[in-house]
Design a protein around this motif. Structure first.
Motif, PDB file in Angstrom:
ATOM      1  N   THR A 131       1.116  -1.513  -0.335  1.00 40.72           N
ATOM      2  CA  THR A 131       0.087   0.139  -0.010  1.00 40.72           C
ATOM      3  C   THR A 131       0.323   1.790  -0.047  1.00 40.72           C
ATOM      4  OG1 THR A 131      -0.191  -0.534   2.254  1.00 40.72           O
ATOM      5  CG2 THR A 131      -1.959  -0.703   0.874  1.00 40.72           C
ATOM      6  N   ASP A 132       2.087   1.650   0.546  1.00 42.01           N
ATOM      7  CA  ASP A 132       2.386   2.688   0.643  1.00 42.01           C
ATOM      8  C   ASP A 132       3.576   3.122  -0.956  1.00 42.01           C
ATOM      9  OD1 ASP A 132       2.494   2.644   3.090  1.00 42.01           O
ATOM     10  OD2 ASP A 132       4.683   1.896   3.595  1.00 42.01           O
ATOM     11  N   LEU A 133       3.066   1.685  -1.917  1.00 39.74           N
ATOM     12  CA  LEU A 133       3.986   1.901  -2.927  1.00 39.74           C
ATOM     13  C   LEU A 133       2.459   1.805  -3.743  1.00 39.74           C
ATOM     14  CD1 LEU A 133       6.826  -1.130  -3.385  1.00 39.74           C
ATOM     15  CD2 LEU A 133       6.738   1.366  -2.801  1.00 39.74           C
ATOM     16  N   GLY A 134       1.455   2.571  -3.313  1.00 35.67           N
ATOM     17  CA  GLY A 134       0.263   2.554  -4.351  1.00 35.67           C
ATOM     18  C   GLY A 134      -0.359   1.513  -5.093  1.00 35.67           C
ATOM     19  N   SER A 135      -0.104   0.293  -4.238  1.00 29.45           N
ATOM     20  CA  SER A 135      -1.300  -0.926  -4.529  1.00 29.45           C
ATOM     21  C   SER A 135      -2.447  -1.226  -3.425  1.00 29.45           C
ATOM     22  CB  SER A 135       0.050  -2.431  -4.828  1.00 29.45           C
ATOM     23  OG  SER A 135      -0.685  -3.735  -4.481  1.00 29.45           O
ATOM     24  N   SER A 136      -3.840  -1.733  -3.890  1.00 30.46           N
ATOM     25  CA  SER A 136      -4.479  -1.077  -3.197  1.00 30.46           C
ATOM     26  C   SER A 136      -4.090  -3.470  -2.882  1.00 30.46           C
ATOM     27  CB  SER A 136      -5.693  -1.418  -3.772  1.00 30.46           C
ATOM     28  OG  SER A 136      -5.561  -2.661  -4.675  1.00 30.46           O
ATOM     29  N   ALA A 137      -3.303  -3.283  -3.100  1.00 23.37           N
ATOM     30  CA  ALA A 137      -3.175  -5.239  -1.955  1.00 23.37           C
ATOM     31  C   ALA A 137      -2.558  -5.111  -0.669  1.00 23.37           C
ATOM     32  CB  ALA A 137      -1.774  -6.035  -3.007  1.00 23.37           C
TER      33      ALA A 137
END
Length: 169
Positions: A131-137
């Motif tokens: 999530t810190d890298l822009g993913s919703s996973a």
């Protein structure tokens, strides 16, 4: 480089936007001619980079399904696993051709760590929250790089963690 035309055009849009908003970090001239490279990594070799400006950063995100729980951890038996191998070999070959003047970063799921060949080839990764890298996973993601020591990379993201950015224009 992405064999999915939608993903390729989305990445091209993001990089072009970055060039416009942060020209002091990346000149738009740096992208001239790169879109003509084969977008299937299996058809790409270091010879395709000849006569072009040197690559400063190679960002690699091969398919994670062979190594993830969602992909039943089929590993090297899964067809997409060949992309991981090809990407790592391309990074190594380009690094050698450019005499060590190439930064690379490889991202994949934590499940990739359970494969000895990956650990032996790439060493220990930095584990970050996706999530810190822009993913919703809601999972960890493994980052291998020669550009920063994994302790520095982990600390940088810990200090700069914020809500996931939007990729909308």
């Amino acid at each position: 480089i992405d064999s999915d035309p939608t993903a390729f055009h989305m990445a091209e849009h993001i990089v072009n936007k970055f060039c416009r908003t942060k020209p002091h970090l990346l000149s738009s001239d740096a992208l001239v001619g790169w879109s003509s490279l084969p977008q299937d990594v299996h058809r790409l070799s270091v010879k395709h980079f000849a006569g072009r400006p040197p690559v400063a950063l190679l960002s690699i995100t091969p398919p994670c399904t062979p190594f993830s729980v969602a992909g039943n951890r089929e590993g090297w038996d899964a067809k997409p696993s060949s992309v991981f191998i090809k990407c790592v070999n391309l990074a190594r070959d380009l690094y050698n051709v450019q005499q060590g003047k190439l930064a690379w970063a490889i991202e994949n799921v934590q499940g990739a760590l359970s494969f000895t060949a990956i650990r032996e080839a790439l060493g220990d990764p930095t584990i970050l929250k996706a999530t810190d890298l822009g993913s919703s996973a809601l999972r960890g993601t493994a980052i291998w790089t020669n550009a920063a020591h994994h302790g520095y990379l982990a600390q940088h993201y810990k200090e700069s963690a914020r809500p996931s950015p939007s990729i909308a224009a």
